[in-house]
Scaffold this motif. Structure first.
Motif, short mmCIF file in Angstrom:
data_model
loop_
_atom_site.label_atom_id
_atom_site.label_comp_id
_atom_site.label_asym_id
_atom_site.label_seq_id
_atom_site.Cartn_x
_atom_site.Cartn_y
_atom_site.Cartn_z
N ARG A 72 19.64 16.61 38.09
CA ARG A 72 18.71 17.74 38.04
C ARG A 72 19.20 18.88 38.90
O ARG A 72 19.22 20.03 38.48
N LYS A 73 19.62 18.59 40.12
CA LYS A 73 20.02 19.65 41.06
C LYS A 73 21.40 20.22 40.77
O LYS A 73 21.63 21.41 40.97
N GLU B 10 18.93 18.26 26.79
CA GLU B 10 19.06 16.79 26.76
C GLU B 10 19.12 16.22 28.18
O GLU B 10 18.76 15.06 28.40
N LEU B 11 19.54 17.04 29.13
CA LEU B 11 19.55 16.58 30.52
C LEU B 11 18.16 16.23 31.01
O LEU B 11 18.01 15.35 31.87
N ALA C 260 14.84 11.90 33.21
CA ALA C 260 13.67 11.02 33.08
C ALA C 260 14.09 9.56 32.93
O ALA C 260 13.50 8.67 33.56
N LEU C 261 15.11 9.30 32.13
CA LEU C 261 15.55 7.92 31.91
C LEU C 261 16.21 7.34 33.16
O LEU C 261 16.04 6.14 33.45
N LEU C 262 16.94 8.14 33.91
CA LEU C 262 17.51 7.66 35.17
C LEU C 262 16.40 7.26 36.14
O LEU C 262 16.49 6.22 36.81
N GLY D 166 20.40 23.42 34.21
CA GLY D 166 20.21 24.85 34.44
C GLY D 166 21.34 25.56 35.14
O GLY D 166 21.21 26.73 35.50
N ARG D 167 22.47 24.90 35.29
CA ARG D 167 23.61 25.47 36.01
C ARG D 167 24.24 26.62 35.22
O ARG D 167 24.25 26.63 33.99
N ASN D 168 24.74 27.61 35.93
CA ASN D 168 25.52 28.68 35.29
C ASN D 168 26.77 28.08 34.66
O ASN D 168 27.38 27.17 35.24
#
Length: 149
Positions: free
Chosen positions: A77-78, A56-57, A62-64, A82-84
């Protein structure tokens, strides 16, 4: 239908020489494994919910951007995408470690105990509880699917 014998099938009858205490012990072991099965289900729920949130992120990023906030899109995103979830681990790795370290050895041990101590007859505690609680002759209280009142 077999109506001449209304009791548990052989697989759910206590083998000769198996004590009440052993039946209770194997029942407790089985109950503990069943609780572990539920915990494992919650772990899979955690895995799937975390994965759903991570996917969902993509939409949030994309919306931001579309809303004119590329710096926040990039920050999400950064920093989070995908963060642990714990150092070095995504949720699938936690599930794998749980399965290998705890769940499978527990499952194997429970099966081995039933095989060695009760001739492989599982759920003796529950089968005996069912027998004690049944109403003889009642059509909804038969011992097995292949019997009638």
């Amino acid at each position: 239908m077999n109506t001449h014998h209304d009791g548990p099938d052989r697989a759910h009858q206590r083998p000769e020489g198996v004590s009440d205490t052993l039946v209770e012990a194997l029942g407790a072991l089985s109950k503990a494994l069943e609780t572990t099965e539920r915990a494992r289900g919650h772990l899979y729920g955690f895995h799937q919910l975390t994965g759903t949130a991570d996917l969902e992120l993509d939409r949030a990023v994309a919306l931001l951007r579309e809303a004119g906030h590329p710096e926040w899109a990039e920050k999400v995103r950064k920093e989070i995408l995908g963060r642990n979830v714990i150092p070095g681990h995504w949720t699938f790795q936690i599930v794998e470690a749980y399965d290998d370290t705890y769940y499978q050895p527990f499952k194997d041990l429970e099966r081995a105990a039933v095989d060695e101590l009760a001739e492989g007859r599982a759920h003796l505690y529950e089968a005996e509880m069912k027998e004690a609680r049944r109403t003889p002759g009642h059509p909804a209280h038969t011992a097995r699917p292949d019997t009638t009142a």
